[in-house]
Design an enzyme around this catalytic site. Structure first.
Site, short mmCIF file in Angstrom:
data_model
loop_
_atom_site.label_atom_id
_atom_site.label_comp_id
_atom_site.label_asym_id
_atom_site.label_seq_id
_atom_site.Cartn_x
_atom_site.Cartn_y
_atom_site.Cartn_z
N HIS A 1 0.85 -1.20 0.00
CA HIS A 1 0.00 0.00 0.00
C HIS A 1 0.88 1.24 0.00
CE1 HIS A 1 0.71 -0.52 4.31
NE2 HIS A 1 0.18 0.66 4.56
N HIS B 1 1.35 3.95 1.93
CA HIS B 1 1.89 4.73 3.06
C HIS B 1 3.42 4.81 3.01
CE1 HIS B 1 -1.99 4.14 5.61
NE2 HIS B 1 -2.06 5.21 4.82
N ASP C 1 5.70 4.74 5.16
CA ASP C 1 6.50 3.79 5.93
C ASP C 1 6.54 2.40 5.27
OD1 ASP C 1 3.71 3.65 6.81
OD2 ASP C 1 4.39 2.23 8.32
N HIS C 2 5.97 2.29 4.07
CA HIS C 2 6.03 1.03 3.30
C HIS C 2 6.70 1.21 1.94
CE1 HIS C 2 3.45 -1.24 6.15
NE2 HIS C 2 3.21 0.00 6.51
N HIS D 1 -7.55 -0.58 5.54
CA HIS D 1 -6.51 0.34 6.05
C HIS D 1 -6.29 1.44 5.01
CE1 HIS D 1 -2.79 1.51 8.09
NE2 HIS D 1 -2.13 1.38 6.96
N ASP E 1 -0.43 -3.73 6.32
CA ASP E 1 -1.12 -3.23 7.51
C ASP E 1 -2.59 -3.66 7.51
OD1 ASP E 1 1.27 -2.08 8.14
OD2 ASP E 1 0.63 -0.01 7.81
N HIS F 1 4.17 -4.37 10.92
CA HIS F 1 4.62 -3.69 12.15
C HIS F 1 4.72 -4.64 13.33
CE1 HIS F 1 4.20 0.55 10.77
NE2 HIS F 1 3.27 0.03 9.97
#
Ligand code: ZN
Ligand code: FE
Length: 256
Positions: free
Chosen positions: A57, A59, A61-62, A115, A134, A172
């Site tokens: 996805h 985001h 942080d990915h 998400h 996530d 995570h």
């Protein structure tokens, strides 16, 4: 063909990035590179060369390491078709029902909105491994930033149907906090209590709690059990439909 060797690479404060390696073909894919530096270090430590980038996805942080890794290795980015406008420079886009052939290791792709609206998961049956970003966490699920409870519950039901031995590689290390919440609503579950104790032991020793198996999640993760009457009752929704129960479980965690 041998199963993929899977290496867990901690990144940022609590992200897990994964390297998927096959020594016969010299394939090394990275899933959700939060950051390029820890990926580079993990590759260098093993003498591996990156060949693919997979994203679940959009985001940051990915995908934060996408640009630097693609620039250095010239490798393709494979990611969710429904997030084409939000993930720069994807080379291959995939969606529900597609497969992606990672040099002979075939990933089945599932759309798992909730998400984010375009979130996907990659399932490698030959390696009994699910990379679910996530969407599904150990003892939890992702925050519902973009989707509806109905979408999220449908996504979790898809993942729930995979073989119980499937290993769950999520995005995570949130397991300790998830365990505290799970125990608060399902404290009479002996398997959950035993798992929560093991999680405490692992985290005290600074060890990852990932991967779990889907079988463990089915027994202990309340978010996969929105259609279980005991969970419905525990969140004050006895007799309600699973979507309503799921929404209550999710809202309870948001306020826990
Ligand atoms: Zn995310
Ligand atoms: Fe994330």
């Amino acid at each position: 063909m041998a199963a993929l060797e899977i290496v867990l690479v901690p990144a940022l404060s609590d992200n897990y990035v994964y390297l998927l390696h096959d020594s016969a073909s010299n394939t090394t894919a990275v899933v959700d590179p939060a950051d390029d530096a820890p990926v580079e270090a993990a590759l260098a430590a093993r003498g591996w060369t990156l060949t693919h980038i997979l994203n679940t996805h959009h985001h940051h942080d990915h995908i934060g390491g996408n640009d630097a890794l693609k620039a250095k290795y010239g490798v393709p980015i494979i990611g969710p078709r429904a997030e084409t406008a939000r993930i720069p420079d994807m080379d291959v886009t995939v969606g529900d029902g597609d497969t992606y052939d990672l040099d002979g290791h075939v990933a089945q792709v599932f759309d798992t909105p909730g998400h984010t609206t375009g979130h996907i998961a990659f399932y490698f049956a030959d390696s009994q491994a699910l990379f679910c970003g996530d969407t599904l966490f150990a003892l939890g699920c992702g925050r519902m930033f973009e989707g509806t409870p109905e979408q999220f519950w449908t996504s979790l039901k898809k993942l729930r149907a995979l073989p119980a031995a499937t290993r769950i590689y999520c995005g995570h290390e949130y397991t300790a906090a998830n365990a505290a919440y799970a125990v608060s609503i399902d404290g009479g579950n002996a398997k959950l209590q035993a798992r929560a104790a093991e999680i405490k032991r692992l985290r005290a020793a600074d060890q990852p709690t990932i991967p779990s198996t889907l079988g463990e999640e089915l027994d202990t993760n309340p978010f996969l059990r929105a259609d279980d009457p005991s969970i419905a009752a525990a969140v004050g929704k006895a007799g309600a439909d699973p979507v309503t129960v799921f929404a209550a479980i999710r809202a309870g965690k948001d306020n826990f």
